[in-house]
Design an enzyme around this catalytic site. Sequence first.
Site, mmCIF file in Angstrom:
data_model
loop_
_atom_site.group_PDB
_atom_site.id
_atom_site.type_symbol
_atom_site.label_atom_id
_atom_site.label_comp_id
_atom_site.label_asym_id
_atom_site.label_seq_id
_atom_site.Cartn_x
_atom_site.Cartn_y
_atom_site.Cartn_z
ATOM 1 N N GLU A 434 0.687 -1.209 -0.023
ATOM 2 C CA GLU A 434 -0.053 -0.026 -0.067
ATOM 3 C C GLU A 434 0.808 1.197 -0.078
ATOM 4 O OE1 GLU A 434 -1.859 -0.129 3.771
ATOM 5 O OE2 GLU A 434 -2.395 2.093 3.730
ATOM 6 N N ASP A 512 -0.897 -1.574 6.195
ATOM 7 C CA ASP A 512 -0.795 -1.035 7.490
ATOM 8 C C ASP A 512 -1.714 -1.834 8.404
ATOM 9 O OD1 ASP A 512 0.968 0.913 6.619
ATOM 10 O OD2 ASP A 512 -0.604 2.433 6.557
ATOM 11 N N ASP A 514 -3.662 -1.074 10.475
ATOM 12 C CA ASP A 514 -4.760 -0.023 10.927
ATOM 13 C C ASP A 514 -6.036 -0.129 10.186
ATOM 14 O OD1 ASP A 514 -4.159 1.094 8.533
ATOM 15 O OD2 ASP A 514 -3.595 3.020 9.336
#
Length: 646
Positions: A434, A512, A514
Site C-alpha cells: 500500500e 498497514d 490499521d
Amino acid sequence: MSEELKKNNYGADSIQALEGIEHVRMRPSMYIGDVGVRGLHHLVYEVVDNSIDEAMGGHCDTISVYINEDNSVTVEDNGRGIPVGLHKKEGVSALEVVMTKIGAGGKFDKDSYKVSGGLHGVGVSVVNALSDNLKATVYRDGKIWEQEYQRGKTVYPVKSVGESDKTGTTVTFHPDDQIFTQTIEYNYETLANRMRELAYLNKGITISITDKRQKDDEGAFFMETFHSDEGLKEFIKFLDSNREPLIHNVISMEGEKNDIPVEVAMIYNNSYTENLHSYVNNINTHEGGTHLSGFRRGLTTTLKKYADSSGMLDKLKFEVSGDDFREGLTAIISVKVAEPQFEGQTKTKLGNREVSSAVSQSVSEMLTNYLEEHPDDAKTIVQKVILAAQARHAATKAREMVQRKSVMSGGGLPGKLSDCSEQDPTKCEVFLVEGDSAGGTAKQGRDRNFQAILPLRGKILNVEKAMQHKVFENEEIKNIYTALGVTIGTEEDSKALNLEKLRYHKVIIMCDADVDGSHIETLILTFFFRYMRELIENGHVYIATPPLYLVKKGSKKSYAWDDKERDEIAESFGGNVGIQRYKGLGEMNAEQLWDTTMNPQFRTLRQVTIDNATESDRIFSMLMGDEVPPRREFIEKNAVYANIDV
Ligand code: 0RA
C-alpha cells in the site's frame, strides 16, 4: 499380527477392521483431505452427514451439535438409532461395525436413502479412528446402549446403560492431537456456517449448534438454531441480503428428472457479478461440473429464446453471449446423485454425464413458466442482459489490452514493479504494498534475489461495485495482471484464469496494521476473490503481518503483534520500557520491515483460503456492496477477513 491382537484373540474380520483403522491413522489425508484446520472440521461434517442421511430418509428432524469445553464435539439426532443387534456377517453388534469397520458406513441398510456422506464419503469409522476417544450412545428399543472407543479400538462391547422411550443416536468424539498436530481447536463460525448451509439445503430439519466454551452476557452458552421451510428459496435471500434485487421473486423449482432430484433457485440483482453455487449431495462443488453446465445451458437457451421472440434484441449490433445472461445472477443448484463421480483438482467437480440434461430440462421448464407468468420481470431481465452485452463489448477491448500487455515478455512489466532476479516462479514472491512510501521502504528492505515489490496507489478499485470494463481499465488492476503474468479467458470460460505463466508463487498483500490498511487489504482480496479466485484456491495468496509495537529497554528490544504480547514483553523486561506504536509500514525503516515482516525466517504469513465460498461471497458483497450500515457494523465487530480463514 501384533502381540496385542493375539492376546485379545480377535476374529479375522476384526483384524481386517483394525488394519483399516491403522491405515486411516497412517494416511489420514487420504480419507479427510488434510490434518489441518480443514480436516479437523471435516470430522464434524462426517458425523453430521450420517444424521442428515437419517433425516433425508424421513426418520429424524432434529440434529444438535455441541462444541464441548475440551474441544470434543457431540452430535445428537432423534432418528431411529444405529442398530445395536448382532451383525450376522461380522459377528458383533451392528453399531460396532459402523464405528470400527472402515468403509462400512450405513451401507448394510440397503433401503436407506443414502446420498449424503461427506466430502470423501468415508463414514463415521474414519472419525473414530482419528479420535483419541469416541462414545456412541443409541436410544432404541426402549433402552440406552453405549460403546466407547479409543483411536478406533473398541473399549468394551455394546452394553445397555438404562431405559428410555426416545430414539436416536448421540456421538461424542475428541480429535486425536497425535493426528491433528497443528490444532484441535474448533472454530465456531466455521461449523455454524456449515450447519446453516445444511439447514437450507435440507429444508425442514432443525439443526442447532451450541458452543460450550463461550457464554453470553446472561451466562447461557452461545448457540444458534437453523431451520428453513423454504430451502434454497430462503438460501438465495440470505445470500443476496446485501444486494438490491432486480426482480420481485426468487425463481425456484424442485423436482425429479430421470430419477435425479434437482433443486434450483435463482434471482437477479443489480450487481455485475455472477454468483453460482452448486451442490451435489450437500457438498459444495467449487469446480462445478455437469450439473452447473446443465444449468447454464438451460438458462441461456430459455432466456435467449424468450429475448429473441420479444424483439428486444433486434437493435443490438452484436450477438448476446452466455455470460451476458448471468451478470447479476445469484443461483443455487442442488442435486442428489446416487453414485457421484467427483473429478478435478480438489475432487469437487461433478462428472456424471446424465445429470447435465436433468438440470437443463428442469431449468428450462422453471424459467419458461416464470417468464410467462411475470412479463414485467422478464422484460427487466432482458434489459439487464442487453446492458451486460454492451458492457461486455467494451470490456473485451479493455481486457484485450490487459492481455496484450501481460503476454509481452519482460518489456511489458509495469514500471512501478521492482522485480526480483530469480527466474523460477516457485521461488519468487511479490509484495503488493500500500502506498509509494511504504513501497520504497519495502524495496530497500527486501531480498532482491527472490522478492519483488509492486506498490499500489492508495485505495484500489472496489470491483464489487464496478462494471467489468472499468475493472480491466483500472491502472492498478492492470498492473497486478501484468506483474503476475496471468492471462484471462479460455475457450470454455471467458473469465477463467490461466496460471501457467504466473511469475510468483507467493503473492503477499502487505498493508498497514490499521483500519485503512485492513480496508485496502479487503479491497485487494475482493478483487482476487472475484477476478482471480484460482489464485486463492491454489494457495498463492498470503497476507503479511507487520508488528504493532516495538518495546525497548536499554539495548533490549522486541516486537509485539498485539496488546497482550506487548504487555508480556514489557513485564519480561522488568517494566519501565519505551513503547513505539507503528501506525503504518512507513514508520518502519527498511531493516525493521525486513526483520519483522519480510524475512522468511522470522515473519508470519497468513495464507488466504476460501473456507466456504458461499459465505465468503456474502461477506464480500456485504463489505463492498451498496449497503453501508451492515458493513460498518461488521467492520466494527470483526476483523475484515473473519470468514476467509486466514
Ligand atoms: C442404518 C440402519 C438404521 C439406522 C442407521 C443406519 C442410522 C445411522 C446413523 C448415524 C447417525 N445417526 C444415525 N441414525 C440411524 C436403522 C434401521 C432400522 O431401524 O430399521
